[in-house]
Write a protein that holds these residues in place. Sequence first.
Motif, PDB file in Angstrom:
ATOM      1  N   LYS A  40     114.869 -43.941  36.763  1.00  0.00           N
ATOM      2  CA  LYS A  40     114.831 -42.675  37.504  1.00  0.00           C
ATOM      3  C   LYS A  40     116.245 -42.174  37.793  1.00  0.00           C
ATOM      4  O   LYS A  40     116.555 -40.997  37.586  1.00  0.00           O
ATOM      5  CB  LYS A  40     114.072 -42.867  38.816  1.00  0.00           C
ATOM      6  CG  LYS A  40     114.080 -41.662  39.743  1.00  0.00           C
ATOM      7  CD  LYS A  40     113.396 -41.998  41.064  1.00  0.00           C
ATOM      8  CE  LYS A  40     113.484 -40.843  42.047  1.00  0.00           C
ATOM      9  NZ  LYS A  40     112.827 -41.180  43.345  1.00  0.00           N
ATOM     10  N   LYS A  62     118.472 -42.021  34.090  1.00  0.00           N
ATOM     11  CA  LYS A  62     117.905 -41.354  32.912  1.00  0.00           C
ATOM     12  C   LYS A  62     118.872 -40.360  32.271  1.00  0.00           C
ATOM     13  O   LYS A  62     119.098 -40.378  31.059  1.00  0.00           O
ATOM     14  CB  LYS A  62     116.605 -40.651  33.304  1.00  0.00           C
ATOM     15  CG  LYS A  62     115.869 -39.954  32.165  1.00  0.00           C
ATOM     16  CD  LYS A  62     114.528 -39.410  32.671  1.00  0.00           C
ATOM     17  CE  LYS A  62     113.778 -38.676  31.569  1.00  0.00           C
ATOM     18  NZ  LYS A  62     114.428 -37.410  31.199  1.00  0.00           N
ATOM     19  N   LYS A  63     119.464 -39.488  33.067  1.00  0.00           N
ATOM     20  CA  LYS A  63     120.340 -38.448  32.524  1.00  0.00           C
ATOM     21  C   LYS A  63     121.632 -39.018  31.944  1.00  0.00           C
ATOM     22  O   LYS A  63     122.281 -38.389  31.108  1.00  0.00           O
ATOM     23  CB  LYS A  63     120.652 -37.417  33.605  1.00  0.00           C
ATOM     24  CG  LYS A  63     119.450 -36.566  33.989  1.00  0.00           C
ATOM     25  CD  LYS A  63     119.795 -35.532  35.031  1.00  0.00           C
ATOM     26  CE  LYS A  63     118.582 -34.674  35.388  1.00  0.00           C
ATOM     27  NZ  LYS A  63     118.896 -33.673  36.435  1.00  0.00           N
ATOM     28  N   GLY A 113     110.205 -40.925  38.847  1.00  0.00           N
ATOM     29  CA  GLY A 113     111.133 -39.892  38.407  1.00  0.00           C
ATOM     30  C   GLY A 113     110.443 -38.731  37.718  1.00  0.00           C
ATOM     31  O   GLY A 113     109.232 -38.525  37.866  1.00  0.00           O
ATOM     32  N   GLU A 114     111.220 -37.972  36.955  1.00  0.00           N
ATOM     33  CA  GLU A 114     110.677 -36.838  36.222  1.00  0.00           C
ATOM     34  C   GLU A 114     109.592 -37.304  35.258  1.00  0.00           C
ATOM     35  O   GLU A 114     109.634 -38.424  34.755  1.00  0.00           O
ATOM     36  CB  GLU A 114     111.792 -36.153  35.420  1.00  0.00           C
ATOM     37  CG  GLU A 114     112.902 -35.570  36.269  1.00  0.00           C
ATOM     38  CD  GLU A 114     114.021 -35.001  35.409  1.00  0.00           C
ATOM     39  OE1 GLU A 114     113.920 -35.101  34.160  1.00  0.00           O
ATOM     40  OE2 GLU A 114     114.980 -34.469  35.975  1.00  0.00           O
ATOM     41  N   LYS A 115     108.640 -36.426  34.990  1.00  0.00           N
ATOM     42  CA  LYS A 115     107.566 -36.773  34.065  1.00  0.00           C
ATOM     43  C   LYS A 115     108.141 -37.170  32.712  1.00  0.00           C
ATOM     44  O   LYS A 115     109.076 -36.548  32.221  1.00  0.00           O
ATOM     45  CB  LYS A 115     106.600 -35.598  33.888  1.00  0.00           C
ATOM     46  CG  LYS A 115     105.510 -35.549  34.947  1.00  0.00           C
ATOM     47  CD  LYS A 115     104.411 -34.586  34.535  1.00  0.00           C
ATOM     48  CE  LYS A 115     103.240 -34.668  35.504  1.00  0.00           C
ATOM     49  NZ  LYS A 115     102.120 -33.799  35.067  1.00  0.00           N
TER      50      LYS A 115
END
Length: 216
Positions: free
Chosen positions: A143, A146-147, A212-214
């Motif tokens: 989460k 990720k980026k 986190g994001e989907k």
Amino acid sequence: MVEKELRLETKCYDAIEYGYLYGLNQKIPDEEFEKVKQYMKDFRRKDFADGIIKVTGRPEGYRCLEEDVPKVEEILNITNTLEKRRQKIEKAFQNPDEKRKLQDQSFTWLQTLFTKGGTKPKQDISRLAVHSTKIYDPNNSYKDGKKDGKGTLFIYTPHGMWYIINNSSEGSNKSLNNVKTEDGGAIGYRLMYEDNVDMLIRIYTEENEYSGEKLY
């Protein structure tokens, strides 16, 4: 040959209705099994909502619900009970040093089991996420990372358990990736469901689910 200790172990995880289902780790004489048969159901595909689509593990066969585990253990004189195993872990978690040691050992075992005994089929993380029964994110590593192309996940699916290593950061050797992600890819190892692997994952991740994001 050392005789295997009789115990109940998790056989599968159903995300919709039953949760964990338990079965014996070895065959026992018919007369002994008859004593506990009232607490065991011979599960078949039709017994699961959506026909085992949301089940990880081996659902078919004689299984019992978690609430009936103590009854089966008592009747069969099982000494290595589920509760004792849980208490041992809980006791270790109460001591920060013991907790860290147990989690480090669990992660070392997981890395060995997945990388040495697992397979690396090509897959898409969105597909894994859509069909997952649960996704653990240790310390929110995926989460939060990720980026930046970092983090790990453990994804439970009807076709096995996946260890996902984000490998999309700048400078990563992306030729190693076999799992497609929107960020550039990941390395994924798959194992079939086993009670001991499930327990190691739950110890290491503290059952921290991905938030986190989907992923799809």
